[in-house]
Design a protein around this motif. Structure first.
Motif, PDB file in Angstrom:
ATOM      1  N   VAL A   1       0.703  -1.202   0.015  1.00 36.24           N
ATOM      2  CA  VAL A   1       0.090  -0.101   0.105  1.00 36.24           C
ATOM      3  C   VAL A   1       0.969   1.221  -0.013  1.00 36.24           C
ATOM      4  N   TYR A   2       0.567   2.111  -0.964  1.00 38.03           N
ATOM      5  CA  TYR A   2       1.357   3.340  -0.954  1.00 38.03           C
ATOM      6  C   TYR A   2       0.833   4.259  -0.175  1.00 38.03           C
ATOM      7  N   PRO A   3       1.684   5.229   0.417  1.00 39.68           N
ATOM      8  CA  PRO A   3       0.990   6.433   1.065  1.00 39.68           C
ATOM      9  C   PRO A   3       0.098   7.055   0.482  1.00 39.68           C
ATOM     10  N   ASP A   4       0.489   7.572  -0.845  1.00 40.32           N
ATOM     11  CA  ASP A   4      -0.714   8.442  -1.717  1.00 40.32           C
ATOM     12  C   ASP A   4      -1.763   7.532  -1.729  1.00 40.32           C
ATOM     13  N   ASN A   5      -2.027   6.391  -1.849  1.00 40.40           N
ATOM     14  CA  ASN A   5      -3.262   5.658  -1.835  1.00 40.40           C
ATOM     15  C   ASN A   5      -3.924   5.738  -0.594  1.00 40.40           C
ATOM     16  N   MET A   6      -3.290   5.545   0.502  1.00 33.25           N
ATOM     17  CA  MET A   6      -3.979   5.842   1.730  1.00 33.25           C
ATOM     18  C   MET A   6      -4.523   7.303   1.892  1.00 33.25           C
ATOM     19  N   LEU A   7      -3.876   8.186   1.358  1.00 37.05           N
ATOM     20  CA  LEU A   7      -4.219   9.588   1.640  1.00 37.05           C
ATOM     21  C   LEU A   7      -5.612   9.728   0.650  1.00 37.05           C
ATOM     22  N   TYR A   8      -5.702   9.306  -0.430  1.00 35.51           N
ATOM     23  CA  TYR A   8      -6.786   9.336  -1.516  1.00 35.51           C
ATOM     24  C   TYR A   8      -8.125   8.660  -0.804  1.00 35.51           C
ATOM     25  N   ALA A   9      -7.427   7.539  -0.059  1.00 36.63           N
ATOM     26  CA  ALA A   9      -8.782   6.549   0.436  1.00 36.63           C
ATOM     27  C   ALA A   9      -9.396   7.427   1.688  1.00 36.63           C
ATOM     28  N   GLY A  10      -8.575   8.018   2.182  1.00 38.91           N
ATOM     29  CA  GLY A  10      -8.956   8.821   3.436  1.00 38.91           C
ATOM     30  C   GLY A  10      -9.906   9.786   3.253  1.00 38.91           C
ATOM     31  N   ILE A  11      -9.319  10.835   1.930  1.00 31.59           N
ATOM     32  CA  ILE A  11     -10.136  11.865   1.644  1.00 31.59           C
ATOM     33  C   ILE A  11     -11.383  11.257   1.214  1.00 31.59           C
ATOM     34  N   TRP A  12     -11.561  10.371   0.399  1.00 23.84           N
ATOM     35  CA  TRP A  12     -12.805   9.703  -0.106  1.00 23.84           C
ATOM     36  C   TRP A  12     -13.544   9.166   1.060  1.00 23.84           C
ATOM     37  N   VAL A  13     -13.222   8.673   2.187  1.00 29.66           N
ATOM     38  CA  VAL A  13     -14.095   8.135   3.072  1.00 29.66           C
ATOM     39  C   VAL A  13     -14.646   9.506   4.117  1.00 29.66           C
ATOM     40  N   THR A  14     -13.632  10.383   4.023  1.00 25.29           N
ATOM     41  CA  THR A  14     -14.176  11.840   4.866  1.00 25.29           C
ATOM     42  C   THR A  14     -15.171  12.258   4.031  1.00 25.29           C
ATOM     43  N   ALA A  15     -15.191  12.313   2.692  1.00 25.23           N
ATOM     44  CA  ALA A  15     -15.987  12.878   1.761  1.00 25.23           C
ATOM     45  C   ALA A  15     -17.418  12.312   1.734  1.00 25.23           C
ATOM     46  N   LEU A  16     -17.351  10.859   1.965  1.00 29.19           N
ATOM     47  CA  LEU A  16     -18.525  10.166   2.151  1.00 29.19           C
ATOM     48  C   LEU A  16     -19.320  10.311   3.461  1.00 29.19           C
ATOM     49  N   ILE A  17     -18.685  10.463   4.544  1.00 26.30           N
ATOM     50  CA  ILE A  17     -19.234  10.728   5.680  1.00 26.30           C
ATOM     51  C   ILE A  17     -19.861  12.140   5.888  1.00 26.30           C
ATOM     52  N   VAL A  18     -19.168  13.131   5.305  1.00 21.04           N
ATOM     53  CA  VAL A  18     -19.283  14.707   5.538  1.00 21.04           C
ATOM     54  C   VAL A  18     -20.808  14.574   4.359  1.00 21.04           C
ATOM     55  N   GLY A  19     -20.789  13.943   3.275  1.00 21.91           N
ATOM     56  CA  GLY A  19     -22.056  13.947   2.376  1.00 21.91           C
ATOM     57  C   GLY A  19     -23.060  13.236   3.065  1.00 21.91           C
ATOM     58  N   PHE A  20     -22.850  12.103   3.757  1.00 24.00           N
ATOM     59  CA  PHE A  20     -23.973  11.689   4.578  1.00 24.00           C
ATOM     60  C   PHE A  20     -24.646  12.494   5.536  1.00 24.00           C
TER      61      PHE A  20
END
Length: 112
Positions: free
Chosen positions: A2-21
């Motif tokens: 797992v690359y650190p960039d992928n973890m960052l993108y995954a974290g941003i994506w999850v955060t966006a989903l939570i905020v959207g919900f």
């Protein structure tokens, strides 16, 4: 690996989903509150009572129809928008808080 960039993108994506919900839930809650305030207003208004006698419909269903119609017009103009929020503020002052207003609306056959 797992690359650190992928973890960052995954974290941003999850955060966006939570905020959207949570934003979606807040908007739906606000919309329901405005509809309930309008429902109370139209239940007590002579406009709903006069339409009930003419059409033979029940007062709660007439009041709900008028409330939904006014709510849908809210985005059409500043006057309707201001009217809806003035009614909301007035109803909250009458009932004390949002939960009491929603409970009273449900007791008066508000469908939501």
């Amino acid at each position: 690996m797992v690359y650190p960039d992928n973890m960052l993108y995954a974290g941003i994506w999850v955060t966006a989903l939570i905020v959207g919900f949570f934003s979606f839930r807040a908007v739906n809650s606000r919309n329901c509150l405005i509809k309930a305030a309008l429902y109370h207003y139209f239940l007590n208004s002579t406009e709903a009572k006069s339409e009930t006698h003419v059409k033979g419909a029940s007062l709660p269903s007439t009041a709900y129809g008028l409330a939904i119609g006014k709510f849908q017009k809210m985005k059409d103009g500043r006057d309707d928008y201001t009217f809806c929020f003035e009614i909301l503020n007035h109803q909250i002052r009458i009932f004390g808080d949002r939960n009491a207003m929603l409970k009273a609306a449900r007791r008066r056959h508000f469908p939501k």
